[in-house]
Every structure is written in structure tokens, then in C-alpha cells.
Design an enzyme around this catalytic site. Structure first.
Site, PDB file in Angstrom:
ATOM      1  N   ASP A 298      -4.509  13.984 -25.449  1.00 31.00           N
ATOM      2  CA  ASP A 298      -4.573  12.584 -25.024  1.00 31.00           C
ATOM      3  C   ASP A 298      -3.857  11.762 -26.093  1.00 31.00           C
ATOM      4  O   ASP A 298      -4.400  11.512 -27.163  1.00 31.00           O
ATOM      5  CB  ASP A 298      -6.040  12.165 -24.886  1.00 31.00           C
TER       6      ASP A 298
ATOM      7  N   LYS B  48      -0.397   0.865 -25.146  1.00 28.28           N
ATOM      8  CA  LYS B  48      -0.648   0.812 -26.594  1.00 28.28           C
ATOM      9  C   LYS B  48       0.688   0.894 -27.327  1.00 28.28           C
ATOM     10  O   LYS B  48       1.544   0.053 -27.051  1.00 28.28           O
ATOM     11  CB  LYS B  48      -1.656   1.896 -26.958  1.00 28.28           C
TER      12      LYS B  48
ATOM     13  N   TYR C 282       0.849  -1.194   0.000  1.00 23.05           N
ATOM     14  CA  TYR C 282       0.000   0.000   0.000  1.00 23.05           C
ATOM     15  C   TYR C 282       0.878   1.234   0.000  1.00 23.05           C
ATOM     16  O   TYR C 282       1.819   1.318   0.782  1.00 23.05           O
ATOM     17  CB  TYR C 282      -0.920   0.026   1.230  1.00 23.05           C
TER      18      TYR C 282
HETATM   19  C1  LIG Z   1      -7.403   3.756 -25.106  1.00 24.53           C
HETATM   20  C2  LIG Z   1      -7.688   5.186 -24.883  1.00 24.53           C
HETATM   21  C3  LIG Z   1      -8.016   5.681 -23.622  1.00 24.53           C
HETATM   22  C4  LIG Z   1      -8.391   4.823 -22.444  1.00 24.53           C
HETATM   23  O1  LIG Z   1      -7.563   3.909 -21.996  1.00 24.53           O
HETATM   24  P1  LIG Z   1      -8.009   2.790 -20.942  1.00 24.53           P
HETATM   25  O2  LIG Z   1      -6.726   2.429 -20.329  1.00 24.53           O
HETATM   26  O3  LIG Z   1      -8.684   1.734 -21.716  1.00 24.53           O
HETATM   27  O4  LIG Z   1      -8.930   3.442 -19.955  1.00 24.53           O
HETATM   28  C5  LIG Z   1      -8.157   7.050 -23.467  1.00 24.53           C
HETATM   29  N1  LIG Z   1      -7.991   7.868 -24.506  1.00 24.53           N
HETATM   30  C6  LIG Z   1      -7.701   7.437 -25.733  1.00 24.53           C
HETATM   31  C7  LIG Z   1      -7.531   8.413 -26.836  1.00 24.53           C
HETATM   32  C8  LIG Z   1      -7.557   6.073 -25.971  1.00 24.53           C
HETATM   33  O5  LIG Z   1      -7.307   5.639 -27.203  1.00 24.53           O
END
Ligand SMILES: *Cc1c(COP(=O)(O)O)cnc(C)c1O
Length: 413
Positions: free
Chosen positions: A198, A227, A53
Site C-alpha cells: 500500500d 497524497k 453513470y
Molecule cells: C491514506 C491512506 C489510506 C486511505 O486513504 P483514504 O483515501 O483516506 O481512504 C490507505 N492506506 C494508507 C497507507 C494511507 O496512508
């Protein structure tokens, strides 16, 4: 992969993990948001750090015994800042959606206005979809893409001038062109909005210097780590120094409890990997592979939304074939290719059926696929779409995809 203990205590789960490994090894993974992490990343994610934790920040924890956790989390923060050129990083978000939620919480009150890309045009749920917290608690206006598959910056500007959003979001889950962060900054400045990039999808390309960086232009940068960046499943928020406190407070105690320190360690490992020259070569190959795949599909007479891709992904537009995204994603699975259905601009089909399939190259590039392999993948995809009712043809195509999988083994050690 060592499953020695789990096999003894829980053979049911162990068996499914083994089957999943086999599935990953024997299918061509074209889901644009997936990748295959290094064994080093997986070792960190599967380590004793899961026991700890560590609510709070390094050196300001609510629990004792965090001396090693602190070192790891600080290294992770430092690597994120250096790699992406931002002042401050919070590496605790459990996912990309939570990273975005923290930026919403740090910058706005419920009811405040956001301008972001529409989900069906390539945006993300967490950018303001009505079924997500972002759309439920905030006033969302959205922009889309034009017939060339591109953001119309003049349209974004007009919408910003009309709606005066507090926050503008750029970045997408399905956009195949370079994003002009500078133009977004100019628009944000014109209306006094904050700017969030993002970069969940393109983080690996940005890290490698193969997509322009948002750092000089954006107040906040959020990303996923799993990703194109090829790390563990998770999120990171970066921001200008002036917003550091607000972001940290929004993550904890605002919306999360204890951070996943085993995942933070794995993020640190992935960020180190992404800073190496080999990663630049990898990211360059992702783009080469995407271009080869797009060209191959077009050579087979298929349409790509916006034509040639400029990054790691593309959307196959099936409208002229008379087939749907839902059916063809299932047919691709039969021939050993995993991909997801996706809407195309002005899609006549529902979001559950769709007329498109999104395809991306980060995962296959990790396996070692090169341009000539992508040309073969394009032929297999086209073959499956054109002969989707011919069982024997699909069987032959499955053999060809298996051959590619064998040519480029995954987790073979
Ligand atoms: C995949 C993605 C997310 C979210 O990611 P998670 O880890 O699945 O919550 C947020 N913004 C964009 C542009 C994404 O492609």
C-alpha cells in the site's frame, strides 16, 4: 478560482469555499497526507463527467453513452500501469481504504489471516484495525517498528512463520524509512502468502523513481491518488495479470456502484503530470525539504522518531518537552501551521492525546518551499513548542509563517 455560479445559487457554500481557499493560502500545510492539485486536475474533477453513470468496465458497461468515458478510463488505466510498472490497474476505487477493501475481498474469506503494520506504529486503519472492516472480518496479526523507527524484518519473518497469514501488507501512513519490498517478498514466499504494498503515502516518490518500486515484488499495489502523487482524492489498485479479474469483480459489483468518472479523468491528468521530468524534480525537492525540516528541528533540540527521515515525512517526538501532540498541534495552528497529532512508539499518552506530531512536505513543496524555507519552518515550530504559553511570541511566529506563505503564493492566478 471561478465560483461565479455557486455564488449566485448558494452563497453560503460559496463563502466557505472562498474561506477555505484563503485558509490554504495563508497556512503552512504540513499534514503529510495532503497536497495541492494542479488547476488542470481540478478542472477534470469539476467537469460534466460527474453526470455519467458508467457501472462496469470500459467497453463492458451497464449503461449506454460511455464512449468518451471509456477512452478516459482506459487512458487512466494505461498511465497507472506504465507509471508504476504493473500489469493491470483498476482506477475506480473511491478511496485508498476502498482499494484495500477490494484486495481483501479478492484474496480472502472472512476469518482469514492478515499480517500488517500496527496502526499505532504507523499502519493504516484499513490494514486491520479492530474498528475497521479489515479488523472486524479478518484475523489480524500486526508488526510494529523498533526503537530506531524501523521495521524489524526478522521480527516480521518470525510472525509470518508463526501465524501463516494468507496476505501480508507492507506500506504505512507514518513510516519515515525506505520500505524493503524485496525482503517482504522473501518473507511472503517463505510462508506462501500474497503480498500487498500500500504505497498511498509514497506513491509520488515511487512514481519519480526516488523510492524503490514494489512492482517487481508485489502481487498487489494499492495507492491513494491525492497524497504525494498530487491528484484528486481517490484510490487505485494495481496487480499482476492473474489477479486482474478477481480485483475488478471485487470493486464492481463487489463493493462499489457507479465509478466517479470525473475523478478518474482527474486521476488520468495527475498520472500524466507525474510522468513528466518536472515531477521528478518536485519529488526530489519533497525529500530535500523533509530532510531540511528534520535537521532544523533536531538543531533546535527536538527529537524525531528514528532520527533523519528517508522520505517525505517524520514524527516529532515531544516526550522530553513534557508537552502532548494534541496541545502542540493546536499551538501550531495558532502560528499558522497545520499538522496532526500522532502516537510515537510506546506512547505513554492515549491515541487521542499522543506525544507526537506527524509532519510532511508534499504540500509545501508544491507551493515552492525550498530547504531554507524549511529551516525557517523548523524554527517556527520549535519556537511555538518552547513558547506555547507566550501569546506575544506566538503572534510573532504567526507573522513569520505568514511571510513564508506570501513568499510562495498558492493558486494565485
Ligand atoms: C491514506 C491512506 C489510506 C486511505 O486513504 P483514504 O483515501 O483516506 O481512504 C490507505 N492506506 C494508507 C497507507 C494511507 O496512508
Amino acid at each position: 478560482m471561478n465560483l461565479e455560479h455557486i455564488k449566485k445559487t448558494d452563497p453560503v457554500v460559496a463563502e466557505q469555499i472562498e474561506l477555505e481557499l484563503k485558509r490554504q493560502q495563508e497556512t503552512i500545510e504540513l499534514i503529510a497526507s495532503e497536497n495541492c492539485t494542479s488547476l488542470a486536475v481540478m478542472e477534470a474533477a469539476g467537469s460534466v463527467l460527474t453526470n455519467k453513470y458508467a457501472e462496469g468496465k470500459p467497453h463492458k458497461r451497464y449503461y449506454n453513452g460511455c464512449e468518451h468515458i471509456d477512452v478516459i478510463e482506459e487512458i487512466c488505466q494505461k498511465r497507472a500501469c506504465e507509471l508504476f510498472g504493473m500489469d493491470h490497474a483498476n482506477v475506480q476505487p473511491h478511496s485508498g481504504a476502498q482499494a484495500n477493501m477490494a484486495v481483501f475481498m479478492a484474496t480472502m474469506k472472512p476469518g482469514d489471516r492478515v499480517l500488517s503494520m500496527d496502526l499505532s506504529n504507523g499502519g493504516h486503519l484499513s490494514h486491520g484495525s479492530p474498528v475497521n472492516f479489515s479488523g472486524m472480518y479478518f484475523d489480524v496479526k500486526s508488526y510494529g517498528i523498533n526503537e530506531y523507527g524501523e521495521i524489524d524484518y526478522e521480527d516480521v519473518r518470525k510472525m509470518a512463520l508463526e501465524h501463516k497469514p494468507k496476505l501480508i501488507i507492507c506500506g504505512a501512513s507514518n513510516y519515515s524509512k525506505i520500505i524493503d519490498f524485496k525482503k517482504f517478498r522473501e518473507i511472503a514466499d517463505e510462508v506462501g502468502a500474497l503480498l500487498l504494498a500500500d504505497i498511498a503515502h509514497i506513491a509520488g516518490l515511487v512514481a519519480a523513481g526516488l523510492h524503490p518500486s514494489p512492482a517487481p515484488y508485489c502481487d498487489f499495489v494499492t495507492t491513494t491518488t491525492h497524497k504525494s502523487l498530487r491528484g484528486p482524492r481517490g484510490g487505485i489498485i494495481m496487480c499482476k495479470e492473474e489477479y486482474a479479474q478477481a480485483i475488478d469483480k471485487a470493486v464492481f459489483p463487489g463493493m462499489q456502484g457507479g465509478p466517479l468518472e470525473h475523478i478518474i479523468a482527474a486521476k488520468a491528468v495527475a498520472l500524466l503530470e507525474a510522468s513528466k521530468p518536472e515531477f521528478k524534480d518536485y519529488a526530489a525537492q519533497i525529500i530535500k525539504n523533509a530532510k531540511a525540516l528534520a535537521q532544523g528541528l533536531m538543531d533546535e533540540g527536538l527529537d524525531i522518531v528514528g532520527g533523519m527521515t528517508e522520505n517525505h515525512l517524520m514524527t516529532l517526538d515531544l516526550r522530553k518537552t513534557g508537552k502532548t501532540g494534541k496541545d502542540m498541534a493546536n499551538v501550531l495552528e495558532v502560528v499558522g501551521i497545520t499538522a496532526n497529532k500522532n502516537t510515537v512508539p510506546n506512547d505513554p499518552q492515549s491515541p487521542f492525546v499522543t506525544s507526537g506530531i506527524r509532519l510532511g512536505t508534499p504540500a509545501v513543496t508544491t507551493r515552492g518551499f525550498k530547504e531554507e524555507d524549511m529551516t525557517e519552518v523548523a524554527k517556527i515550530i520549535a519556537g511555538a513548542i518552547y513558547a506555547s504559553d507566550n501569546e506575544q511570541a506566538l503572534k510573532n511566529l504567526r507573522e513569520r509563517s505568514m511571510k513564508l506563505c506570501k513568499k510562495h503564493p498558492l493558486y494565485a492566478e
